[in-house]
Scaffold this active site. Structure first.
Site, PDB file in Angstrom:
ATOM      1  N   GLY A  36       0.834  -1.190   0.000  1.00 22.38           N
ATOM      2  CA  GLY A  36       0.000   0.000   0.000  1.00 22.38           C
ATOM      3  C   GLY A  36       0.871   1.242   0.000  1.00 22.38           C
ATOM      4  N   CYS A  37       0.428   2.272   0.660  1.00 19.41           N
ATOM      5  CA  CYS A  37       1.147   3.545   0.692  1.00 19.41           C
ATOM      6  C   CYS A  37       2.581   3.348   1.160  1.00 19.41           C
ATOM      7  CB  CYS A  37       0.426   4.512   1.619  1.00 19.41           C
ATOM      8  SG  CYS A  37       1.326   6.041   1.909  1.00 19.41           S
TER       9      CYS A  37
END
Length: 215
Positions: free
Chosen positions: A48-49
């Site tokens: 993810g991020c």
């Protein structure tokens, strides 16, 4: 007699001074840190991020550096605006530089699992889209370890849904723009707000609620 005695004293004093200098030099050498006997190694994870993945792995003893970037796609030298269009095939990922004398690749993989939602095929937390999917990008030497870890996780029954995180071949890693590197340190308030609002920690806790924690 007096001159001879004085000369002897002078020689003795000079010898003592030399000995003191040598001992001091040896002491300084003893205080010099010994170089590490192991060479640093690298691992690449998409979770993810990349701001959050950096922040998580920087907490691991033995990790020397984390670098945000893009990998797994077809576009050369991609930029953030390219990757977020979701048509490059790239993942947001982090290259983890670590000392294998302090932490093993296997331990890093186990740590990775427990800081993402490996059952989500559409992204991570509030970030949706292919670039936010999870993956382990393994070298040929790392693949067996990563695959075995995934198989063990699936067999454990800890997670209520299937593990969808793939183990992929390591590909060219393109470093992200400078403002993305160590974002959580350079923009502490914004980062904390983003991480909280995105629900990352709450979801990770929920996903891994079935795991037995000893101690």
């Amino acid at each position: 007699m007096r001159l001879s005695t004085m000369a002897n004293f002078t020689l003795i004093g000079a010898a003592a001074a030399v000995a003191t200098f040598v001992l001091a030099a040896q002491a300084d050498d003893d205080l010099t840190p010994a170089p590490s006997s192991s060479e640093l190694e690298e691992a690449v994870f998409a979770g993810g991020c990349f701001w959050c993945v950096e922040a998580d792995f920087d907490k691991v003893p033995g990790v020397r550096e984390t670098i945000s970037g893009y990998t797994g796609g077809h576009l050369e030298n991609p930029k953030y605006k390219d990757v977020t269009r979701e048509n490059t095939g790239h993942y947001e990922a982090v290259r983890v530089v670590y000392d294998p004398a302090e932490v093993s690749y296997s331990e890093l993989v186990e740590y990775f699992w427990r800081h993402v939602d490996p059952t989500d095929a559409g992204g991570q937390f509030c970030d949706r889209g292919d670039s936010y999917r999870t993956a382990i990008f393994a070298t040929p030497d790392q693949r067996d370890t990563a695959e075995a870890s995934k198989a063990a996780l699936e067999a454990s029954g800890v997670l209520s849904n299937p593990v969808v995180t793939p183990v992929l071949d390591a590909a060219t890693f393109w470093e992200a723009e400078a403002y993305h590197q160590n974002y959580y340190r350079k923009n502490r308030l914004r980062y904390r707000y983003y991480r909280s609002a995105c629900g990352r920690d709450a979801r990770v806790k929920e996903v891994w609620a079935g795991e037995r924690v000893s101690g």
